[in-house]
Design a protein around this motif. Sequence first.
Motif, PDB file in Angstrom:
ATOM      1  N   ALA A  88       0.920  -1.204  -0.134  1.00  0.00           N
ATOM      2  CA  ALA A  88      -0.134  -0.178  -0.032  1.00  0.00           C
ATOM      3  C   ALA A  88       0.629   1.288   0.036  1.00  0.00           C
ATOM      4  O   ALA A  88       0.549   2.244  -0.574  1.00  0.00           O
ATOM      5  N   ALA A  89       1.719   1.329   0.743  1.00  0.00           N
ATOM      6  CA  ALA A  89       2.781   2.314   0.829  1.00  0.00           C
ATOM      7  C   ALA A  89       3.579   2.527  -0.557  1.00  0.00           C
ATOM      8  O   ALA A  89       3.659   3.684  -0.855  1.00  0.00           O
ATOM      9  N   LYS A  90       3.710   1.282  -1.187  1.00  0.00           N
ATOM     10  CA  LYS A  90       4.439   1.582  -2.406  1.00  0.00           C
ATOM     11  C   LYS A  90       3.768   2.207  -3.377  1.00  0.00           C
ATOM     12  O   LYS A  90       4.153   2.762  -4.339  1.00  0.00           O
ATOM     13  N   GLU A  91       2.196   1.609  -3.430  1.00  0.00           N
ATOM     14  CA  GLU A  91       1.315   2.161  -4.511  1.00  0.00           C
ATOM     15  C   GLU A  91       1.128   3.631  -4.369  1.00  0.00           C
ATOM     16  O   GLU A  91       0.686   4.348  -5.223  1.00  0.00           O
ATOM     17  N   LEU A  92       1.028   4.104  -2.909  1.00  0.00           N
ATOM     18  CA  LEU A  92       0.622   5.475  -2.833  1.00  0.00           C
ATOM     19  C   LEU A  92       1.808   6.432  -3.326  1.00  0.00           C
ATOM     20  O   LEU A  92       1.579   7.286  -4.169  1.00  0.00           O
ATOM     21  N   ALA A  93       3.141   5.840  -3.184  1.00  0.00           N
ATOM     22  CA  ALA A  93       4.338   6.578  -3.655  1.00  0.00           C
ATOM     23  C   ALA A  93       4.341   6.538  -5.134  1.00  0.00           C
ATOM     24  O   ALA A  93       4.693   7.681  -5.719  1.00  0.00           O
ATOM     25  N   SER A  94       3.922   5.366  -6.014  1.00  0.00           N
ATOM     26  CA  SER A  94       3.870   5.249  -7.265  1.00  0.00           C
ATOM     27  C   SER A  94       2.894   6.106  -7.870  1.00  0.00           C
ATOM     28  O   SER A  94       3.230   6.928  -8.679  1.00  0.00           O
ATOM     29  N   ALA A  95       1.742   6.368  -7.169  1.00  0.00           N
ATOM     30  CA  ALA A  95       0.534   7.196  -7.671  1.00  0.00           C
ATOM     31  C   ALA A  95       1.120   8.505  -7.621  1.00  0.00           C
ATOM     32  O   ALA A  95       0.896   9.616  -8.606  1.00  0.00           O
ATOM     33  N   VAL A  96       2.004   9.243  -6.732  1.00  0.00           N
ATOM     34  CA  VAL A  96       2.466  10.383  -6.595  1.00  0.00           C
ATOM     35  C   VAL A  96       3.417  10.674  -7.685  1.00  0.00           C
ATOM     36  O   VAL A  96       3.426  11.847  -8.224  1.00  0.00           O
ATOM     37  N   ASN A  97       4.183   9.697  -7.567  1.00  0.00           N
ATOM     38  CA  ASN A  97       5.374   9.861  -8.865  1.00  0.00           C
ATOM     39  C   ASN A  97       4.816   9.981 -10.370  1.00  0.00           C
ATOM     40  O   ASN A  97       5.334  10.636 -11.123  1.00  0.00           O
ATOM     41  N   VAL A  98       3.616   9.251 -10.633  1.00  0.00           N
ATOM     42  CA  VAL A  98       3.010   9.457 -11.705  1.00  0.00           C
ATOM     43  C   VAL A  98       2.589  10.683 -12.066  1.00  0.00           C
ATOM     44  O   VAL A  98       2.707  11.259 -13.146  1.00  0.00           O
ATOM     45  N   ILE A  99       1.963  11.483 -11.150  1.00  0.00           N
ATOM     46  CA  ILE A  99       1.646  13.025 -11.333  1.00  0.00           C
ATOM     47  C   ILE A  99       2.771  13.754 -11.401  1.00  0.00           C
ATOM     48  O   ILE A  99       3.050  14.453 -12.394  1.00  0.00           O
ATOM     49  N   LEU A 100       3.686  13.434 -10.533  1.00  0.00           N
ATOM     50  CA  LEU A 100       5.035  14.394 -10.650  1.00  0.00           C
ATOM     51  C   LEU A 100       5.695  14.233 -12.003  1.00  0.00           C
ATOM     52  O   LEU A 100       6.233  15.258 -12.583  1.00  0.00           O
ATOM     53  N   GLY A 101       5.838  13.011 -12.572  1.00  0.00           N
ATOM     54  CA  GLY A 101       6.569  12.722 -13.817  1.00  0.00           C
ATOM     55  C   GLY A 101       5.760  13.181 -14.659  1.00  0.00           C
ATOM     56  O   GLY A 101       6.420  13.828 -15.650  1.00  0.00           O
ATOM     57  N   SER A 102       4.290  12.987 -14.891  1.00  0.00           N
ATOM     58  CA  SER A 102       3.478  13.870 -15.826  1.00  0.00           C
ATOM     59  C   SER A 102       3.634  15.364 -15.965  1.00  0.00           C
ATOM     60  O   SER A 102       3.939  15.995 -16.935  1.00  0.00           O
ATOM     61  N   ILE A 103       3.865  16.047 -14.750  1.00  0.00           N
ATOM     62  CA  ILE A 103       3.929  17.455 -14.725  1.00  0.00           C
ATOM     63  C   ILE A 103       5.371  17.632 -15.401  1.00  0.00           C
ATOM     64  O   ILE A 103       5.489  18.697 -16.117  1.00  0.00           O
ATOM     65  N   PHE A 104       6.539  17.067 -14.974  1.00  0.00           N
ATOM     66  CA  PHE A 104       7.532  17.382 -15.480  1.00  0.00           C
ATOM     67  C   PHE A 104       8.041  17.231 -17.027  1.00  0.00           C
ATOM     68  O   PHE A 104       8.417  17.882 -17.533  1.00  0.00           O
ATOM     69  N   THR A 105       7.532  15.962 -17.271  1.00  0.00           N
ATOM     70  CA  THR A 105       7.560  15.722 -18.708  1.00  0.00           C
ATOM     71  C   THR A 105       6.935  16.727 -19.597  1.00  0.00           C
ATOM     72  O   THR A 105       7.421  17.270 -20.580  1.00  0.00           O
ATOM     73  N   GLN A 106       5.698  17.299 -19.313  1.00  0.00           N
ATOM     74  CA  GLN A 106       4.941  18.266 -19.914  1.00  0.00           C
ATOM     75  C   GLN A 106       5.414  19.591 -19.754  1.00  0.00           C
ATOM     76  O   GLN A 106       4.600  20.784 -20.116  1.00  0.00           O
ATOM     77  N   SER A 107       6.113  19.770 -18.740  1.00  0.00           N
ATOM     78  CA  SER A 107       6.920  21.386 -18.497  1.00  0.00           C
ATOM     79  C   SER A 107       8.059  21.242 -18.927  1.00  0.00           C
ATOM     80  O   SER A 107       8.912  22.494 -19.003  1.00  0.00           O
ATOM     81  N   THR A 108       8.906  20.400 -19.630  1.00  0.00           N
ATOM     82  CA  THR A 108      10.423  20.358 -20.209  1.00  0.00           C
ATOM     83  C   THR A 108      10.259  21.277 -21.193  1.00  0.00           C
ATOM     84  O   THR A 108       9.501  21.189 -22.126  1.00  0.00           O
ATOM     85  N   VAL A 109      11.427  22.081 -21.260  1.00  0.00           N
ATOM     86  CA  VAL A 109      11.775  22.923 -22.403  1.00  0.00           C
ATOM     87  C   VAL A 109      12.779  22.122 -23.410  1.00  0.00           C
ATOM     88  O   VAL A 109      13.848  21.896 -22.899  1.00  0.00           O
ATOM     89  N   THR A 110      12.568  22.191 -24.516  1.00  0.00           N
ATOM     90  CA  THR A 110      13.342  21.215 -25.649  1.00  0.00           C
ATOM     91  C   THR A 110      13.977  22.072 -26.611  1.00  0.00           C
ATOM     92  O   THR A 110      13.333  23.121 -27.045  1.00  0.00           O
ATOM     93  N   ALA A 111      15.214  21.888 -27.000  1.00  0.00           N
ATOM     94  CA  ALA A 111      16.011  22.657 -27.943  1.00  0.00           C
ATOM     95  C   ALA A 111      15.832  22.171 -29.129  1.00  0.00           C
ATOM     96  O   ALA A 111      15.601  20.879 -29.267  1.00  0.00           O
ATOM     97  N   GLY A 112      15.911  23.189 -30.081  1.00  0.00           N
ATOM     98  CA  GLY A 112      15.640  22.777 -31.422  1.00  0.00           C
ATOM     99  C   GLY A 112      16.302  23.833 -32.296  1.00  0.00           C
ATOM    100  O   GLY A 112      16.935  24.801 -31.933  1.00  0.00           O
ATOM    101  N   ALA A 113      16.377  23.422 -33.853  1.00  0.00           N
ATOM    102  CA  ALA A 113      16.951  24.303 -34.575  1.00  0.00           C
ATOM    103  C   ALA A 113      15.890  25.510 -35.213  1.00  0.00           C
ATOM    104  O   ALA A 113      14.706  25.057 -35.851  1.00  0.00           O
ATOM    105  N   GLY A 114      16.305  26.640 -35.197  1.00  0.00           N
ATOM    106  CA  GLY A 114      15.321  27.840 -35.989  1.00  0.00           C
ATOM    107  C   GLY A 114      15.616  28.000 -37.152  1.00  0.00           C
ATOM    108  O   GLY A 114      16.377  27.186 -37.787  1.00  0.00           O
ATOM    109  N   THR A 115      15.102  29.166 -37.658  1.00  0.00           N
ATOM    110  CA  THR A 115      15.476  29.488 -39.015  1.00  0.00           C
ATOM    111  C   THR A 115      16.660  30.024 -39.160  1.00  0.00           C
ATOM    112  O   THR A 115      17.364  30.588 -38.197  1.00  0.00           O
TER     113      THR A 115
END
Length: 462
Positions: A274-301
């Motif tokens: 139960a403790a592991k599942e709680l930590a995992s559920a928290v991690n899913v949210i933290l990871g989702s926010i981190f992934t969709q907040s990441t700034v990626t580099a690319g080539a401009g004009t």
Amino acid sequence: MGMGIDGLTSGLKTTDIINALIAAEARPQTLMKGKVVTDTALVTAMQALNTKFAALTTQAAALAKAGGLDMYQATSSSDAITAKLGSGAQATSLDLTVNKLAQAHSMVSAPMKEWPTTPAVMTFVKADGTKTEVTAETGSLDEMAYAINHSAAGISAVKVASGVDANGDPQFRLQLTAKDTGAANAFTAHQGTIAEVGAGTAVNLAGVAGSATLRTGQDAQVTLWAGTAAEQSITSASNTFAAIAPGIDITVNKLSADPVAVTVARDAGKVTAAAKELASAVNVILGSIFTQSTVTAGAGTGGTASAKGGLFTGERTVSDAKTKLFTAATAPVDGLSPATIGINTTKNGDLAFDADVFAAAYAKDPVATEKMLQTIASRVADTAKAISDPIDGALTQRVKGQESIINDLNAQIVDWDLRLANRRSSLQAVYTSLEVQMSKMQSQQSWLTAQIGSMDAANSKK
């Protein structure tokens, strides 16, 4: 769209000119359409995140409530008894001796060729005196067995071959067995009606020569604390004893001469999971926010470097939600770090659960470990609810606000469609009028040219 007026007189590409003017005037609308696409993607992502927070609220609140970590396992020291947990189980240990197993009453009739009386009637009498009369359509033992099996007597009947008699005629028996175990389901079987049973004139099948009682219906019986002053016997019509102690059922499988220890104890494995599942559920949210907040580099004009933000980049509501959730899961409890029960933080800003550390802490002090875990779960549940509450959750309100902006933009886009359509019609009218006027001027020019030509011709003749 064009109206076929291109170059009627002027030779101008009128449709292209109008399209270019409309495109220039539609630039604000184009920007609004792009913003609607971007904002819709953001709303979709925030709604998905909000759903995760809502699920976390339910999960964490279940652990935080009183009894949320009452997770037990039942064991038996012998295969003579099987223990099964139910709701409301408590830690306990019982010593039980199995004295009897429940069995269904069963008997077999004497050999016969067919039912000996006409009409073919039987009456069954239960241990409590309840009588059930069964009548077969004919004297066939198959018919009698069918009638018994489809009656309310609660008895199963089967015709069994039993050799031949002195004349070589085939003989059969009826084996009769109560459908349910227990002493209350024991019965006697009689040839005759209920009235004949009452009058004492019906023949008891068990008293006919060649018949036999195979098993007498009896209850299962166990004895608690055998050999002590508190010795107590308990019976059950079946081999299962429901709620013999709070939240525990037992099933007896065989007799036992020695006491069997049935133990209910806290299940460390389930609590750790139960403790592991709680930590995992928290991690899913933290990871989702981190992934969709990441700034990626690319080539401009022109070969220049550029950067592209994620959907949540710059989203303060989402960033605050991440910070609050992380704090709820990792802040000290009574001055102790959650790391003491295996809930660790990482350099990536999420959690790492150490099951071995948790198990060791639980083995050493289960009460303190459960208290810390429930405190963390309570903080996580409160935080997740404040973020995802369907009425006033922070993220819910942000989604509603963004949806309002999208609706407003869509309304403006529709207004722009009407405005641009009117503007196109106006431009088409202007250019059509221009072509008409130029056509008239061209006609006048042709007439004047003709007149001047006539005058020149007349003068040349003089």
